[in-house]
Design an enzyme around this catalytic site. Structure first.
Site, PDB file in Angstrom:
ATOM      1  N   HIS A   1       0.298  45.540  36.819  1.00 37.00           N
ATOM      2  CA  HIS A   1      -0.013  45.909  38.199  1.00 37.00           C
ATOM      3  C   HIS A   1      -0.959  47.097  38.259  1.00 37.00           C
ATOM      4  CE1 HIS A   1       2.548  49.550  38.184  1.00 37.00           C
ATOM      5  NE2 HIS A   1       3.373  48.842  37.433  1.00 37.00           N
TER       6      HIS A   1
ATOM      7  N   CYS B   1       6.662  48.742  32.946  1.00 36.06           N
ATOM      8  CA  CYS B   1       5.575  47.844  33.328  1.00 36.06           C
ATOM      9  C   CYS B   1       4.246  48.277  32.712  1.00 36.06           C
ATOM     10  CB  CYS B   1       5.445  47.787  34.843  1.00 36.06           C
ATOM     11  SG  CYS B   1       6.819  46.959  35.669  1.00 36.06           S
TER      12      CYS B   1
END
Length: 212
Positions: free
Chosen positions: A165, A181
């Protein structure tokens, strides 16, 4: 609340599993110095980062690629803090990334199960159990920890809760700070998002290995 205060608050009490935990070793108090303009997008323009602030190895570039992965595969090297999208001609589009701090990074094989544009963020059940005061959702936007785009990683039909992301913390690219992440500059995740379809294979490796 102005953006500088908001960023400081996020560093002290992160709102997302993908946000940094603890102090960042790069000064974040002059946030505006990282940005040099914006790229048109909807519903928000994407802030553009001054690449001179990044180590050259973390800037988006085309590189020669000699790995065994087939074209169209996303390969994330946690140790090098780099993501490569393998191309047909023996090259790869390479991007700098930020990764999870030691003990938080996931490695293995997954696929892009879905994609999101300026995605909303919601805490995991574990996060809520640790901090019941967390908001149950946060709308997409410039200060959302998921940034301008997100690729949601799945194994089979199961969302494994790890994402590739964007980030509103550009100083974290090349660092090992997140809670797991893989984060990219917003302009880079927009570029990657346009290049890969749902179903794309994602290989995340550490110490040269994809398997635990």
């Amino acid at each position: 609340m102005n953006r500088r205060i908001l960023i400081a608050a996020m560093l002290i009490a992160p709102l997302a599993a993908c946000n940094s935990r603890g102090p960042v070793n790069v000064a974040a108090d002059d946030d505006s110095a990282w940005y040099i303009g914006s790229m048109p997008d909807k519903p928000y323009d994407v802030p553009l980062v001054d690449k001179s602030r990044l180590d050259p190895k973390y800037r988006r570039q085309i590189v020669r690629y000699g790995g065994p992965e087939k074209p169209g595969t996303i390969v994330v090297d946690i140790d090098k803090r780099q993501l490569a999208l393998v191309q047909e001609d023996g090259t790869a589009v390479q991007y700098g990334v930020g990764v999870g701090k030691l003990g938080f990074s996931w490695k293995g094989e997954a696929r892009v199960g879905r994609k999101g544009v300026w995605p909303d963020w919601s805490p995991t059940t574990t996060m809520v159990s640790l901090n019941p005061d967390l908001p149950r959702t946060r709308k997409g936007g410039l200060d959302n920890p998921l940034g301008a785009r997100a690729l949601y990683l799945y194994q089979g039909n199961r969302d494994i809760l790890f994402r590739i992301h964007g980030t509103n913390e550009p100083w974290s690219i090349g660092e090992q700070l997140s809670s797991g992440c893989v984060r990219m500059l917003n302009e880079d995740i927009v570029d990657l998002y346009e290049r890969v379809p749902v179903g794309t294979t994602v290989l995340i490796k550490r110490n040269g290995k994809y398997r635990v």
